[in-house]
Design a protein around this motif. Structure first.
Motif, mmCIF file in Angstrom:
data_model
loop_
_atom_site.group_PDB
_atom_site.id
_atom_site.type_symbol
_atom_site.label_atom_id
_atom_site.label_comp_id
_atom_site.label_asym_id
_atom_site.label_seq_id
_atom_site.Cartn_x
_atom_site.Cartn_y
_atom_site.Cartn_z
ATOM 1 N N THR A 42 162.399 129.832 -53.003
ATOM 2 C CA THR A 42 161.761 128.982 -54.008
ATOM 3 C C THR A 42 160.686 128.090 -53.410
ATOM 4 O O THR A 42 159.966 127.433 -54.140
ATOM 5 N N THR A 43 160.597 128.033 -52.083
ATOM 6 C CA THR A 43 159.686 127.100 -51.441
ATOM 7 C C THR A 43 158.714 127.802 -50.505
ATOM 8 O O THR A 43 158.926 128.933 -50.094
ATOM 9 N N VAL A 44 157.657 127.080 -50.177
ATOM 10 C CA VAL A 44 156.733 127.507 -49.141
ATOM 11 C C VAL A 44 156.554 126.339 -48.182
ATOM 12 O O VAL A 44 156.672 125.176 -48.573
ATOM 13 N N ARG A 45 156.316 126.651 -46.918
ATOM 14 C CA ARG A 45 156.066 125.600 -45.933
ATOM 15 C C ARG A 45 154.668 125.038 -46.134
ATOM 16 O O ARG A 45 153.739 125.781 -46.423
ATOM 17 N N ALA A 46 154.543 123.752 -45.956
ATOM 18 C CA ALA A 46 153.242 123.096 -46.050
ATOM 19 C C ALA A 46 152.980 122.387 -44.729
ATOM 20 O O ALA A 46 153.913 122.069 -43.987
ATOM 21 N N GLN A 47 151.730 122.135 -44.426
ATOM 22 C CA GLN A 47 151.389 121.456 -43.186
ATOM 23 C C GLN A 47 151.824 119.997 -43.234
ATOM 24 O O GLN A 47 151.725 119.343 -44.272
ATOM 25 N N ASN A 48 152.311 119.499 -42.094
ATOM 26 C CA ASN A 48 152.686 118.091 -41.981
ATOM 27 C C ASN A 48 151.419 117.268 -41.745
ATOM 28 O O ASN A 48 151.132 116.854 -40.645
ATOM 29 N N ASP B 192 158.292 104.167 -42.706
ATOM 30 C CA ASP B 192 157.338 104.563 -41.670
ATOM 31 C C ASP B 192 157.043 106.055 -41.821
ATOM 32 O O ASP B 192 157.861 106.899 -41.430
ATOM 33 N N LEU B 193 155.902 106.378 -42.399
ATOM 34 C CA LEU B 193 155.569 107.772 -42.678
ATOM 35 C C LEU B 193 155.407 108.613 -41.416
ATOM 36 O O LEU B 193 155.482 109.839 -41.479
ATOM 37 N N THR B 194 155.209 107.973 -40.255
ATOM 38 C CA THR B 194 155.115 108.761 -39.020
ATOM 39 C C THR B 194 156.451 109.425 -38.684
ATOM 40 O O THR B 194 156.488 110.405 -37.946
ATOM 41 N N ALA B 195 157.546 108.911 -39.253
ATOM 42 C CA ALA B 195 158.860 109.518 -39.032
ATOM 43 C C ALA B 195 158.932 110.926 -39.628
ATOM 44 O O ALA B 195 159.777 111.729 -39.235
ATOM 45 N N LEU B 196 158.043 111.231 -40.569
ATOM 46 C CA LEU B 196 158.053 112.551 -41.199
ATOM 47 C C LEU B 196 157.627 113.657 -40.240
ATOM 48 O O LEU B 196 157.813 114.836 -40.535
ATOM 49 N N SER B 197 157.065 113.299 -39.087
ATOM 50 C CA SER B 197 156.607 114.317 -38.144
ATOM 51 C C SER B 197 157.766 115.162 -37.607
ATOM 52 O O SER B 197 157.564 116.286 -37.145
ATOM 53 N N ARG B 198 158.994 114.655 -37.678
ATOM 54 C CA ARG B 198 160.144 115.440 -37.192
ATOM 55 C C ARG B 198 160.817 116.233 -38.312
ATOM 56 O O ARG B 198 161.846 116.861 -38.117
ATOM 57 N N TYR B 199 160.243 116.184 -39.507
ATOM 58 C CA TYR B 199 160.750 116.919 -40.664
ATOM 59 C C TYR B 199 159.811 118.083 -40.960
ATOM 60 O O TYR B 199 158.656 118.065 -40.568
ATOM 61 N N GLN B 200 160.299 119.063 -41.693
ATOM 62 C CA GLN B 200 159.459 120.161 -42.182
ATOM 63 C C GLN B 200 159.072 119.857 -43.621
ATOM 64 O O GLN B 200 159.923 119.516 -44.442
ATOM 65 N N ARG B 201 157.783 119.972 -43.918
ATOM 66 C CA ARG B 201 157.322 119.737 -45.287
ATOM 67 C C ARG B 201 157.411 121.030 -46.087
ATOM 68 O O ARG B 201 156.960 122.091 -45.637
ATOM 69 N N LEU B 202 158.003 120.950 -47.279
ATOM 70 C CA LEU B 202 158.117 122.093 -48.178
ATOM 71 C C LEU B 202 157.487 121.761 -49.520
ATOM 72 O O LEU B 202 157.465 120.601 -49.933
#
Length: 198
Positions: free
Chosen positions: A28-34, A149-159
């Protein structure tokens, strides 16, 4: 060389079972760039965050798969309009029109009497950024986070939801929608919903 009919039948059964085991999780998802999250003009920008299981600790997260990862959750506006499908360690960026919305997160594997559901009543404004985190202490919750802190999202995968996804016979079924709606009603009656107001 002729094959034995029994051997051929067994091979077909193995292929069908193997294919169904591999395809049991709908795509149901696609990977998106962080990339940096940008606030959308004339819309509210929501960052939906499902933290890694290690951040929650196993005792606080009852919804675990055998591999130690979190179960998938569908995020919807109300109980019908999907906006994100996430598992642990993932996030999604969605845009909503300004105004009042009910955001619902529900585990993919919902059964009567056993469906992790969280409800967030949100009043969002245009040109604003909101971060909402899926939490599990003590129950499943949707927690608005101020000053995240949005920089914390760098260790997550964006979908992102796949715009070409097909309707799934369980996730998009009327019976699952009813189970989630019943869960939302129970949460409202118990007062366990959360609020996001600008």
């Amino acid at each position: 060389m002729a094959r034995h009919p029994r051997s051929l039948a067994l091979a077909i059964v193995v292929l069908v079972v193997g294919a169904s085991a591999v395809g049991c999780v709908p795509q149901t998802t696609v990977r998106a760039q962080n990339e940096p999250v940008k606030v959308a003009p004339n819309a509210a920008t929501l960052v939906l965050v499902y933290p890694p299981v290690a951040d929650e600790g196993a005792p606080a997260m009852p919804l675990l798969q055998r591999n130690g990862r979190g179960v998938w959750f569908r995020f919807t506006v109300g109980t019908a309009q999907p906006i994100a499908d996430l598992d642990a360690g993932k996030y999604s960026v969605v845009r909503l029109p300004p105004g009042a919305h009910t955001i619902v997160a529900a585990a993919w594997a919902c059964t009567v009497g056993d469906c992790g559901v969280a409800v967030l009543d949100a009043l969002v404004a245009p040109n604003k950024l909101y971060v909402v985190r899926l939490g599990f202490k003590p129950q499943v919750t949707l927690e608005p986070i101020v000053g995240y802190d949005l920089t914390a999202l760098s260790r997550y995968q964006r979908l992102s939801l796949d715009p070409f996804r097909e309707s799934h016979w369980i996730l998009d079924s009327g019976s699952r929608r009813q189970i989630v709606a019943d869960g939302v009603s129970a949460i409202r009656q118990s007062g366990r919903r959360t609020f996001l107001a600008d």
